[in-house]
Design a protein around this motif. Structure first.
Motif, PDB file in Angstrom:
ATOM      1  N   PRO A 247      -2.668  -3.239   0.765  1.00 30.38           N
ATOM      2  CA  PRO A 247      -3.136  -3.057   2.142  1.00 30.38           C
ATOM      3  C   PRO A 247      -3.524  -1.620   2.480  1.00 30.38           C
ATOM      4  CG  PRO A 247      -1.111  -4.351   2.080  1.00 30.38           C
ATOM      5  CD  PRO A 247      -1.353  -3.850   0.696  1.00 30.38           C
ATOM      6  N   TRP A 248      -2.888  -0.633   1.855  1.00 32.12           N
ATOM      7  CA  TRP A 248      -3.170   0.762   2.150  1.00 32.12           C
ATOM      8  C   TRP A 248      -4.566   1.169   1.666  1.00 32.12           C
ATOM      9  CZ3 TRP A 248       1.449  -1.367   1.041  1.00 32.12           C
ATOM     10  CH2 TRP A 248       2.449  -1.200   2.000  1.00 32.12           C
ATOM     11  N   CYS A 249      -4.988   0.638   0.515  1.00 33.89           N
ATOM     12  CA  CYS A 249      -6.327   0.950   0.000  1.00 33.89           C
ATOM     13  C   CYS A 249      -7.414   0.239   0.810  1.00 33.89           C
ATOM     14  CB  CYS A 249      -6.433   0.603  -1.483  1.00 33.89           C
ATOM     15  SG  CYS A 249      -5.522   1.779  -2.527  1.00 33.89           S
ATOM     16  N   ILE A 250      -7.034  -0.847   1.499  1.00 30.68           N
ATOM     17  CA  ILE A 250      -7.967  -1.490   2.424  1.00 30.68           C
ATOM     18  C   ILE A 250      -8.050  -0.635   3.688  1.00 30.68           C
ATOM     19  CG2 ILE A 250      -8.391  -3.513   3.882  1.00 30.68           C
ATOM     20  CD1 ILE A 250      -6.914  -5.175   1.697  1.00 30.68           C
ATOM     21  N   ALA A 251      -6.909  -0.297   4.253  1.00 27.78           N
ATOM     22  CA  ALA A 251      -6.855   0.429   5.528  1.00 27.78           C
ATOM     23  C   ALA A 251      -7.559   1.784   5.481  1.00 27.78           C
ATOM     24  CB  ALA A 251      -5.402   0.607   5.966  1.00 27.78           C
ATOM     25  N   ASP A 252      -7.402   2.515   4.383  1.00 30.20           N
ATOM     26  CA  ASP A 252      -8.019   3.844   4.335  1.00 30.20           C
ATOM     27  C   ASP A 252      -9.461   3.811   3.815  1.00 30.20           C
ATOM     28  OD1 ASP A 252      -7.905   3.745   1.516  1.00 30.20           O
ATOM     29  OD2 ASP A 252      -6.256   5.182   1.361  1.00 30.20           O
ATOM     30  N   GLY A 253      -9.936   2.627   3.466  1.00 29.34           N
ATOM     31  CA  GLY A 253     -11.329   2.485   3.028  1.00 29.34           C
ATOM     32  C   GLY A 253     -11.569   2.787   1.563  1.00 29.34           C
ATOM     33  N   SER A 254     -10.541   3.197   0.831  1.00 30.09           N
ATOM     34  CA  SER A 254     -10.746   3.604  -0.564  1.00 30.09           C
ATOM     35  C   SER A 254     -11.160   2.443  -1.461  1.00 30.09           C
ATOM     36  CB  SER A 254      -9.517   4.321  -1.121  1.00 30.09           C
ATOM     37  OG  SER A 254      -8.372   3.511  -1.044  1.00 30.09           O
ATOM     38  N   ALA A 255     -10.642   1.232  -1.228  1.00 32.83           N
ATOM     39  CA  ALA A 255     -11.027   0.084  -2.066  1.00 32.83           C
ATOM     40  C   ALA A 255     -12.507  -0.239  -1.880  1.00 32.83           C
ATOM     41  CB  ALA A 255     -10.165  -1.135  -1.732  1.00 32.83           C
ATOM     42  N   ALA A 256     -12.953  -0.311  -0.633  1.00 30.86           N
ATOM     43  CA  ALA A 256     -14.364  -0.623  -0.352  1.00 30.86           C
ATOM     44  C   ALA A 256     -15.282   0.471  -0.887  1.00 30.86           C
ATOM     45  CB  ALA A 256     -14.587  -0.803   1.146  1.00 30.86           C
TER      46      ALA A 256
END
Length: 177
Positions: A54-63
Motif C-alpha cells: 500500500p505504501w508504494c501505491i500511496a506515494d506513487g512509486s509503483a505507478a
C-alpha cells in the motif's frame, strides 16, 4: 507487521473492499514484505512479477516505476491533473467483472466504498434511485425486469458503491459477469 496503512481519500477502506489484504509477499516495487499486499488491477505494458504494498501505491512509486495505473481514467475527463493522478496512480483500484471505473460528484472523484448487493444498496436510497435512473437511460424500460435485476444484486451482479467526498451523497453503478 508495519504500522497502520496509508490513508486513501478515494478508497478509504481498501482492506474491507478486498483490494488490500494481509500477506507475507514482498512488494514488487520496494522489495519489502510490509505485511500487506494489493490484490486488484494494475494496467501497464511492463512485465511485473509480484504485487505492490500500500505504501508504494500511496506515494506513487509503483505507478511511476512501472508506468501504469490502478484505475482507468474513464469518467474523470475534465478533472484536474492532481485528481487524475491521485485516483489513477495513487489509489488502490478494486475488483470488478467489467472494467472498473470511478464515479464523480460535486466536481471531485467519489470515494469507493465497496461492492454491495441489494440490501446494502437499499440502505442508501439516493444511490439506489440514481442507479435505477442510470439503468433506465441505458435501455432498461421494463420496470418489473429492472426491479427484479436490482433486488437480485449480489447474485451474479452487484453494485459498486461510492460516496461523495464533499457532500456525502452515495452513488452506484451495476457490475455483472
Amino acid at each position: 507487521m508495519s504500522a497502520s496503512l496509508p490513508y486513501f481519500r478515494y478508497h478509504p477502506e481498501p482492506v474491507a473492499s478486498g483490494s488490500i489484504r494481509e500477506s507475507a509477499e514482498t512488494c514488487a516495487c520496494c522489495e519489502r514484505a510490509t505485511g500487506w499486499i494489493y490484490t486488484a488491477t494494475f494496467y501497464t505494458a511492463q512485465d511485473i512479477s509480484g504485487r505492490f504494498c500500500p505504501w508504494c501505491i500511496a506515494d506513487g512509486s509503483a505507478a511511476e516505476r512501472f508506468e501504469g495505473e490502478f484505475t482507468d481514467s474513464y469518467g474523470l475527463d475534465g478533472f484536474s491533473a492532481e485528481i487524475l493522478e491521485q485516483v489513477t496512480r495513487r489509489t488502490p483500484g478494486f475488483h470488478a467483472w467489467q472494467d472498473p471505473h470511478w464515479l464523480v460528484h460535486c466536481n471531485d472523484a467519489a470515494a469507493f466504498i465497496g461492492e454491495v448487493g441489494y440490501a446494502e444498496l437499499a440502505a442508501h436510497s439516493e444511490a439506489l434511485d440514481q442507479l435505477r435512473a442510470d439503468l433506465r437511460m441505458g435501455g432498461w424500460h421494463d420496470a418489473s425486469r429492472l426491479e427484479n435485476f436490482l433486488t437480485h444484486l449480489g447474485q451474479g451482479a452487484s453494485a459498486m458503491l461510492f460516496r461523495c467526498t464533499s457532500c456525502g451523497t452515495h452513488l452506484a453503478y451495476a457490475d455483472a459477469s
